[in-house]
Write a protein that holds these residues in place. Structure first.
Motif, PDB file in Angstrom:
ATOM      1  N   LEU A 282       0.928  -1.050   0.096  1.00 40.41           N
ATOM      2  CA  LEU A 282      -0.078   0.008   0.024  1.00 40.41           C
ATOM      3  C   LEU A 282       0.841   1.480  -0.087  1.00 40.41           C
ATOM      4  CD1 LEU A 282      -2.899   1.315   0.472  1.00 40.41           C
ATOM      5  CD2 LEU A 282      -2.458   1.127   2.709  1.00 40.41           C
ATOM      6  N   LEU A 283       1.939   1.322   0.922  1.00 38.31           N
ATOM      7  CA  LEU A 283       2.681   2.213   1.030  1.00 38.31           C
ATOM      8  C   LEU A 283       3.326   2.566  -0.408  1.00 38.31           C
ATOM      9  CD1 LEU A 283       3.802   2.184   4.604  1.00 38.31           C
ATOM     10  CD2 LEU A 283       2.267   3.954   3.684  1.00 38.31           C
ATOM     11  N   ILE A 293       3.273  12.349  -1.321  1.00 37.54           N
ATOM     12  CA  ILE A 293       3.903  11.346  -0.772  1.00 37.54           C
ATOM     13  C   ILE A 293       4.235  11.746   0.757  1.00 37.54           C
ATOM     14  CG2 ILE A 293       5.111  10.392  -2.665  1.00 37.54           C
ATOM     15  CD1 ILE A 293       7.730  11.820  -1.887  1.00 37.54           C
ATOM     16  N   GLU A 294       4.256  13.042   1.158  1.00 38.52           N
ATOM     17  CA  GLU A 294       4.324  13.364   2.585  1.00 38.52           C
ATOM     18  C   GLU A 294       3.206  12.726   3.395  1.00 38.52           C
ATOM     19  OE1 GLU A 294       1.794  16.505   0.615  1.00 38.52           O
ATOM     20  OE2 GLU A 294       3.887  15.475   0.105  1.00 38.52           O
ATOM     21  N   ARG A 295       2.305  12.354   2.876  1.00 40.43           N
ATOM     22  CA  ARG A 295       0.960  11.584   3.709  1.00 40.43           C
ATOM     23  C   ARG A 295       1.343  10.388   4.171  1.00 40.43           C
ATOM     24  NH1 ARG A 295      -3.793  11.477  -0.439  1.00 40.43           N
ATOM     25  NH2 ARG A 295      -4.699  10.247   1.049  1.00 40.43           N
ATOM     26  N   ALA A 296       2.417   9.601   3.403  1.00 43.11           N
ATOM     27  CA  ALA A 296       2.962   8.451   3.869  1.00 43.11           C
ATOM     28  C   ALA A 296       3.993   8.433   4.904  1.00 43.11           C
ATOM     29  CB  ALA A 296       3.694   7.742   2.700  1.00 43.11           C
ATOM     30  N   ASP A 297       4.381   9.630   5.353  1.00 41.97           N
ATOM     31  CA  ASP A 297       5.239   9.701   6.206  1.00 41.97           C
ATOM     32  C   ASP A 297       4.989   9.037   7.775  1.00 41.97           C
ATOM     33  OD1 ASP A 297       7.355  10.685   4.775  1.00 41.97           O
ATOM     34  OD2 ASP A 297       6.840  12.855   5.185  1.00 41.97           O
ATOM     35  N   LEU A 299       2.202   7.184   8.445  1.00 43.77           N
ATOM     36  CA  LEU A 299       1.971   5.949   8.323  1.00 43.77           C
ATOM     37  C   LEU A 299       3.231   5.249   8.445  1.00 43.77           C
ATOM     38  CD1 LEU A 299      -1.226   5.827   5.900  1.00 43.77           C
ATOM     39  CD2 LEU A 299      -0.977   5.912   8.494  1.00 43.77           C
ATOM     40  N   TYR A 300       4.120   5.470   7.476  1.00 40.60           N
ATOM     41  CA  TYR A 300       5.358   4.753   7.383  1.00 40.60           C
ATOM     42  C   TYR A 300       6.148   4.640   8.901  1.00 40.60           C
ATOM     43  CZ  TYR A 300      10.410   4.056   6.817  1.00 40.60           C
ATOM     44  OH  TYR A 300      11.804   3.640   7.030  1.00 40.60           O
ATOM     45  N   LYS A 301       6.182   5.668   9.388  1.00 45.92           N
ATOM     46  CA  LYS A 301       6.954   5.572  10.894  1.00 45.92           C
ATOM     47  C   LYS A 301       6.405   4.445  11.768  1.00 45.92           C
ATOM     48  CE  LYS A 301       8.472  10.117  10.758  1.00 45.92           C
ATOM     49  NZ  LYS A 301       8.347  11.469  11.264  1.00 45.92           N
ATOM     50  N   GLU A 302       4.682   4.435  11.777  1.00 49.46           N
ATOM     51  CA  GLU A 302       4.062   3.756  12.523  1.00 49.46           C
ATOM     52  C   GLU A 302       4.377   2.116  12.267  1.00 49.46           C
ATOM     53  OE1 GLU A 302      -0.201   4.042  14.039  1.00 49.46           O
ATOM     54  OE2 GLU A 302      -0.713   2.629  12.397  1.00 49.46           O
ATOM     55  N   TYR A 303       3.988   1.919  10.620  1.00 48.19           N
ATOM     56  CA  TYR A 303       4.476   0.754  10.099  1.00 48.19           C
ATOM     57  C   TYR A 303       5.867   0.137  10.445  1.00 48.19           C
ATOM     58  CZ  TYR A 303       5.954  -2.397   6.263  1.00 48.19           C
ATOM     59  OH  TYR A 303       6.778  -3.535   5.518  1.00 48.19           O
ATOM     60  N   ILE A 304       6.763   0.990  10.480  1.00 48.48           N
ATOM     61  CA  ILE A 304       8.229   0.468  10.746  1.00 48.48           C
ATOM     62  C   ILE A 304       8.150   0.141  12.185  1.00 48.48           C
ATOM     63  CG2 ILE A 304      10.383   0.877  11.093  1.00 48.48           C
ATOM     64  CD1 ILE A 304       9.568   0.518   8.166  1.00 48.48           C
ATOM     65  N   GLU A 305       7.650   0.608  13.103  1.00 47.21           N
ATOM     66  CA  GLU A 305       7.579   0.536  14.839  1.00 47.21           C
ATOM     67  C   GLU A 305       6.856  -0.738  15.059  1.00 47.21           C
ATOM     68  OE1 GLU A 305       6.287   4.172  16.534  1.00 47.21           O
ATOM     69  OE2 GLU A 305       8.279   5.202  15.931  1.00 47.21           O
ATOM     70  N   LYS A 306       5.779  -0.796  14.440  1.00 42.18           N
ATOM     71  CA  LYS A 306       4.642  -1.801  14.910  1.00 42.18           C
ATOM     72  C   LYS A 306       4.532  -3.186  13.995  1.00 42.18           C
ATOM     73  CE  LYS A 306       0.790  -0.440  16.321  1.00 42.18           C
ATOM     74  NZ  LYS A 306      -0.671   0.284  16.807  1.00 42.18           N
ATOM     75  N   TYR A 307       4.735  -3.038  12.791  1.00 50.15           N
ATOM     76  CA  TYR A 307       4.265  -4.172  11.819  1.00 50.15           C
ATOM     77  C   TYR A 307       5.386  -4.827  10.907  1.00 50.15           C
ATOM     78  CZ  TYR A 307      -0.262  -1.921  12.955  1.00 50.15           C
ATOM     79  OH  TYR A 307      -1.251  -1.661  13.574  1.00 50.15           O
ATOM     80  N   ASN A 308       6.411  -4.236  10.739  1.00 48.27           N
ATOM     81  CA  ASN A 308       7.510  -4.330   9.549  1.00 48.27           C
ATOM     82  C   ASN A 308       8.287  -5.568  10.388  1.00 48.27           C
ATOM     83  OD1 ASN A 308      10.668  -3.537   8.854  1.00 48.27           O
ATOM     84  ND2 ASN A 308       9.199  -4.343   7.242  1.00 48.27           N
ATOM     85  N   SER A 309       8.615  -6.679   9.484  1.00 48.97           N
ATOM     86  CA  SER A 309       9.458  -7.609   9.971  1.00 48.97           C
ATOM     87  C   SER A 309      10.471  -7.979   8.900  1.00 48.97           C
ATOM     88  CB  SER A 309       8.707  -8.984  10.469  1.00 48.97           C
ATOM     89  OG  SER A 309       7.957  -9.227   9.489  1.00 48.97           O
ATOM     90  N   ASN A 310      10.204  -7.694   7.573  1.00 47.92           N
ATOM     91  CA  ASN A 310      10.961  -7.711   6.410  1.00 47.92           C
ATOM     92  C   ASN A 310      11.753  -6.726   6.261  1.00 47.92           C
ATOM     93  OD1 ASN A 310      12.076  -8.382   3.870  1.00 47.92           O
ATOM     94  ND2 ASN A 310      10.171  -9.722   3.303  1.00 47.92           N
ATOM     95  N   PRO A 311      13.337  -6.730   6.417  1.00 49.12           N
ATOM     96  CA  PRO A 311      13.959  -5.567   6.237  1.00 49.12           C
ATOM     97  C   PRO A 311      14.062  -5.247   4.781  1.00 49.12           C
ATOM     98  CG  PRO A 311      15.273  -7.534   6.398  1.00 49.12           C
ATOM     99  CD  PRO A 311      13.749  -8.002   6.870  1.00 49.12           C
ATOM    100  N   ALA A 312      13.844  -5.930   3.717  1.00 54.80           N
ATOM    101  CA  ALA A 312      14.060  -5.334   2.448  1.00 54.80           C
ATOM    102  C   ALA A 312      12.689  -4.542   2.214  1.00 54.80           C
ATOM    103  CB  ALA A 312      13.691  -6.635   1.531  1.00 54.80           C
ATOM    104  N   TYR A 313      11.595  -4.675   2.895  1.00 57.77           N
ATOM    105  CA  TYR A 313      10.593  -3.787   2.523  1.00 57.77           C
ATOM    106  C   TYR A 313      10.931  -2.328   3.137  1.00 57.77           C
ATOM    107  CZ  TYR A 313       7.354  -7.787   2.173  1.00 57.77           C
ATOM    108  OH  TYR A 313       6.936  -9.083   1.761  1.00 57.77           O
ATOM    109  N   LYS A 314      11.456  -2.232   4.415  1.00 56.26           N
ATOM    110  CA  LYS A 314      11.960  -1.030   5.078  1.00 56.26           C
ATOM    111  C   LYS A 314      12.908  -0.499   3.930  1.00 56.26           C
ATOM    112  CE  LYS A 314      14.103   0.887   9.229  1.00 56.26           C
ATOM    113  NZ  LYS A 314      15.332   1.732   8.336  1.00 56.26           N
ATOM    114  N   ASP A 315      14.218  -1.201   3.296  1.00 53.43           N
ATOM    115  CA  ASP A 315      14.966  -0.584   2.782  1.00 53.43           C
ATOM    116  C   ASP A 315      14.481  -0.060   1.384  1.00 53.43           C
ATOM    117  OD1 ASP A 315      16.939  -1.550   4.540  1.00 53.43           O
ATOM    118  OD2 ASP A 315      17.404  -3.345   3.343  1.00 53.43           O
ATOM    119  N   ILE A 316      13.591  -0.617   0.902  1.00 53.33           N
ATOM    120  CA  ILE A 316      12.979  -0.096  -0.349  1.00 53.33           C
ATOM    121  C   ILE A 316      12.260   1.443  -0.111  1.00 53.33           C
ATOM    122  CG2 ILE A 316      11.300  -0.417  -2.144  1.00 53.33           C
ATOM    123  CD1 ILE A 316      12.201  -3.243  -2.478  1.00 53.33           C
ATOM    124  N   LEU A 317      11.339   1.300   0.809  1.00 50.49           N
ATOM    125  CA  LEU A 317      10.698   2.470   1.198  1.00 50.49           C
ATOM    126  C   LEU A 317      11.340   3.617   1.719  1.00 50.49           C
ATOM    127  CD1 LEU A 317       7.426   0.839   3.293  1.00 50.49           C
ATOM    128  CD2 LEU A 317       7.518   1.717   1.058  1.00 50.49           C
TER     129      LEU A 317
END
Length: 322
Positions: A282-283, A293-297, A299-317
């Protein structure tokens, strides 16, 4: 915006090039009858794997890259191929108007995987099963017919997959794609047909629309959770089930249409790897669309803190947000 994204991706490509060498995966193609100026290879799993070539009929266009898992590549946005780490696949493509004749050669696994993928297109042609639901509406294909055809597609695809020499990973990916075709038709087509043709869902002879997905178990394997089409199905399934629950409670439901509302519903409905993949997609899609894209900022921070477990997703975002 597009230039900034590609500069970032190029930077990451350079960093990846300094990492410990992995076994290369190779895709090559010879193309005839193509009128575009550029031949391009794109990966559906990551924008970091992509290549372009000047068109030269009959010339071999070769791209070697590294990947950790199965990837789905498109050639000129039309021909789709599957590759696993260490595979070598050569594709001969001859364009004939809107059609393309495709032949494969290469390592045994790569050829078997892509023959399975091609067999799914052959199956859909034999069933006259159209990929676009709006096209079905335009041809006035009745919802009962579309749903019956979708059940036939699921059954015959499963039989072909069972007999195939393809890898387990390729089979998983192909079945996820077929799930998208069939179950999106279950969920989406009746309401689309009602909207365009004016025939109420309750009068379409499909049974109870709100029971049509009963018994379906969403896929959690790594290949399904790398398939963009399957991500679309999982998102739509979430909204369908939330509407069903609201109706059972006598409540009014409005399907979300903006990123923030979609994020909230997906985060509440799914968990684990499914939630991680869907929020990432989605992001990623919103950011690559290049607007606000500033609207994603946040949500991105919350996603990384609460839901992200795949480091490749974080790297790309991270790179897309630079």
């Amino acid at each position: 915006m597009k230039k900034r994204i590609w500069v970032a991706l190029a930077a990451m490509g350079a960093m990846l090039g300094t990492a410990a060498a992995q076994e290369k995966t190779v895709l090559s193609a010879q193309i005839y009858g193509y009128r575009g100026e550029t031949v391009y290879f794109d990966c559906m799993q990551t924008p970091l794997i992509a290549q372009e070539f000047y068109t030269n009929p009959g010339e071999e266009h070769l791209y070697a890259f590294e990947c950790d898992n199965l990837v789905c590549m498109t050639i000129n946005g039309r021909t789709t191929v599957l590759l696993q780490p260490g595979d070598s696949l050569h594709v001969d493509i001859t364009y004939e108007g809107k059609n393309a004749q495709v032949e494969y050669s290469g390592t045994e696994r790569a050829v078997a995987n892509n023959k399975l993928l091609k067999s799914m297109e052959s199956l859909k042609r034999s069933l006259r099963y159209k990929n676009q639901l709006l096209g079905c509406v335009a041809l006035d294909i009745k919802p009962k017919t579309r749903i019956d055809d979708s059940r036939t597609l699921l059954e015959r695809a499963a039989a072909i997959v069972e007999k195939s020499a393809a890898s387990t990973e390729a089979k998983n990916y192909v079945l996820a794609m077929i799930d998208y075709d069939a179950y999106m038709s279950f969920i989406e087509y009746p309401v689309m047909y009602e909207s365009v043709r004016g025939l109420a869902v309750t009068e379409q002879e499909i049974g109870d629309y709100w029971n049509i997905m009963d018994g379906y178990t969403t896929r959690t394997d790594a290949q399904a959770l790398s398939c963009p089409e399957y991500a679309s199905l999982l998102m739509r399934y979430c909204f369908y089930m939330n509407e069903k629950t609201a109706r059972e409670r006598g409540e009014t439901y409005t399907m979300p249409t903006v990123m923030e509302d979609m994020y909230t519903e997906l985060a509440a409905f799914y968990e684990g790897d499914q939630r991680d993949y869907l929020i990432y997609m989605l992001l990623r899609n919103f950011i690559m669309n290049g607007q606000e894209i500033e609207r994603a900022d946040a949500l991105y921070k919350e996603y990384i803190e609460k839901y992200n477990s795949n480091p490749a997703y974080k790297d790309i975002l991270d790179l897309l947000l630079q």
